[in-house]
Design an enzyme around this catalytic site. Structure first.
Site, mmCIF file in Angstrom:
data_model
loop_
_atom_site.group_PDB
_atom_site.id
_atom_site.type_symbol
_atom_site.label_atom_id
_atom_site.label_comp_id
_atom_site.label_asym_id
_atom_site.label_seq_id
_atom_site.Cartn_x
_atom_site.Cartn_y
_atom_site.Cartn_z
ATOM 1 N N LYS A 61 -20.210 1.932 22.743
ATOM 2 C CA LYS A 61 -20.595 2.530 21.468
ATOM 3 C C LYS A 61 -21.832 1.810 20.949
ATOM 4 C CE LYS A 61 -18.523 3.502 16.902
ATOM 5 N NZ LYS A 61 -17.370 3.182 16.032
ATOM 6 N N SER A 136 -15.610 7.456 13.982
ATOM 7 C CA SER A 136 -17.015 7.425 14.295
ATOM 8 C C SER A 136 -17.323 7.330 15.786
ATOM 9 C CB SER A 136 -17.668 6.240 13.589
ATOM 10 O OG SER A 136 -17.107 5.015 14.048
ATOM 11 N N SER A 160 -11.651 4.699 13.897
ATOM 12 C CA SER A 160 -12.752 5.214 14.724
ATOM 13 C C SER A 160 -12.575 5.100 16.224
ATOM 14 C CB SER A 160 -14.052 4.530 14.338
ATOM 15 O OG SER A 160 -14.538 5.104 13.155
#
Ligand code: GLN
Length: 468
Positions: A61, A136, A160
């Protein structure tokens, strides 16, 4: 031909170790899959053309700092920022021989539940590209679900990792707070942020957790794991006491299809030998959201103060230092970080600190205690991970409150610092439903064991129907 859609990380490691496939061939196979499917999904912000390690690839990420590779946290204010060091989790992945495949899309500063807050455009759900992959960490989840990475790392502040895993049908672990280093991870809310694995199977998830977990002298909130990670192989749940908190399972807004799939998984757990009993978290769910939406923005407002146009990223000109900083922050931050900076600054301001931030901390303590009391009677707690299956792109984007509710069921255990894993448990309207398994602190092995036994019995096919 390497079928990246079906290959688990464990199988991929086996192929490389037996010399049947080289790291370069594997890397190339994933890049081919990315070239093929990522134009539609936009899971990646950046890919690496060559493998850098001796083993299989991994996607990270884009909140995880990678030496020499742009790291933006999905924000324009970090566009072009190239870290001069690796986050500890990136360094540990490297030390294990893993090659960086690319950086995955994220809501700006990990603030969001759909990746629509990314300054670089949303990611899409491989099960239905009209829908969001969650957030997210929607980029990591979409990448793993679409066979664009064997596994990935995400970060979880209030959901997330778990929520995108639920919406994309993969296994995602938010570890116990303090078991994984935050050093070099772009900070959102430091008392909540945890990095964790996103994978296709529970065993892959456990394996990746074993690579990243453990004390890091560079992050003083970390501890050594009390016991080493055990790769799960159990087939039953005998002796396990599972609590089903009413408030997490019957909350308003949970879709009937989600309830049905989760209920069926809980029944299966009982058939596998678990003792299942209803229980209650009376205040954690009711007060979890308001508590989180004070603590997280408060910490974010402090963490985001460093983006001043001097130390990182692009700068807007101004006649004075103050004007330069104001213009840089105005141009560089999107709406959601701005909203949180304002709420957080207000909550921390003199005169309001006790009423908001101080009060939220007290509520957090109540939430911690409520969970701890349940773990005197139960080994694990279960609930849906997300109240709904993947929603349409645009559906909640204009309504921050509707977006915030996506994390209603993941937030309480995040505030309590507890490990939580999403296990795909079925489909509703052709879209994945996720079961959330929550354990007491440091009980990752127990969570893995139960999730693995259930995974085997459920037989969920993680390959999106339209890609089979
Ligand atoms: N969706 C939640 C938020 O917007 C959680 C995000 C996260 O875990 N990073 O804050």
């Amino acid at each position: 031909m390497i079928d990246t859609l079906r290959l688990t990380a464990e199988e991929a490691i086996g192929l490389v170790e037996r010399g049947e496939v080289s790291p370069a061939e594997l890397h190339a196979a994933y890049l081919d899959a990315i070239a093929d499917r990522d134009p539609e999904l936009h899971a990646y912000l950046h890919t690496q053309p060559e493998p850098s390690g001796t083993s299989i690839p991994i996607a990270l990420k884009d909140v995880i700092s990678t030496k020499g590779v742009e790291t933006t946290a999905g924000s324009k204010i970090l566009a072009g920022y190239v870290p001069v060091f690796d986050a500890t989790v990136a360094a540990r992945a490297k030390a294990a021989g893993l090659s960086l495949l690319g950086k995955t899309n994220t809501d700006e500063f990990a603030m969001g539940s759909s990746t629509e807050n990314s300054a670089f455009g949303p990611s899409r759900n491989p099960w239905d590209p009209e829908r969001v992959p969650g957030g997210s960490g929607g980029g990591s989840a979409a990448a793993v679900a679409a066979g664009l990475a064997p596994w990935a790392l995400g970060s979880d502040t209030g959901g997330s990792i778990k929520q995108p895993a639920a919406l994309c049908g993969n296994v995602g672990l938010r570890p116990t707070y303090g078991t994984v280093s935050r050093y070099g991870v772009v900070a959102f809310a430091s008392s909540l942020d945890q990095v964790g694995p996103v994978a296709r199977t529970v065993r892959d998830c456990a394996l990746l957790y074993s690579i990243i977990a453990g004390r890091d002298p560079a992050d003083t909130t970390t501890v050594e794991l009390p016991q080493p990670v055990a790769l799960p192989d159990a087939e039953d749940l005998k002796g396990l006491r599972i609590g089903v908190p009413r408030e997490l399972n019957e909350a308003e807004g949970i879709e009937p299809g989600v309830t049905d799939a989760v209920r069926a998984a809980i029944d299966l757990a009982q058939e596998l030998g678990a003792e299942v009993e209803e229980c209650s978290l009376p205040r954690s769910v009711e007060y979890g959201m308001p508590c989180y939406y004070l603590i997280a923005p408060a910490e974010a407002s402090s963490n985001l103060a460093r983006y001043d146009g001097v130390r990182y990223g692009p700068r807007e000109d101004g006649a004075t230092y103050r004007e330069m900083v104001e213009r840089t922050r105005d141009a560089g931050f999107g709406d959601e970080p701005k909203r949180r900076i304002m709420v957080g600054t207000y909550a921390l301001s003199a005169g309001y600190y006790d009423a908001f931030y101080g009060q939220a901390q007290k509520v957090r303590t109540i939430i911690i205690r409520e969970h701890a009391e349940l773990f005197e009677r139960f080994d694990l707690l279960v609930s849906p991970t997300s109240p709904t299956v993947a929603f349409k792109v645009g559906e909640r984007a204009a309504n921050p409150l509707a977006m915030y509710l996506s994390d209603l069921l993941t937030i309480p255990s995040c505030l309590a610092g507890l490990p939580g894993l999403n296990l795909p448990c079925g489909l509703s309207d052709g879209l994945p439903v996720g079961l959330q398994l929550i354990g007491p602190q440091f009980a990752e092995n127990r969570v893995f064991r139960a999730a693995h036994a259930l995974e085997r019995a459920l037989g969920f096919d993680p390959v999106p129907t339209r890609l089979r």
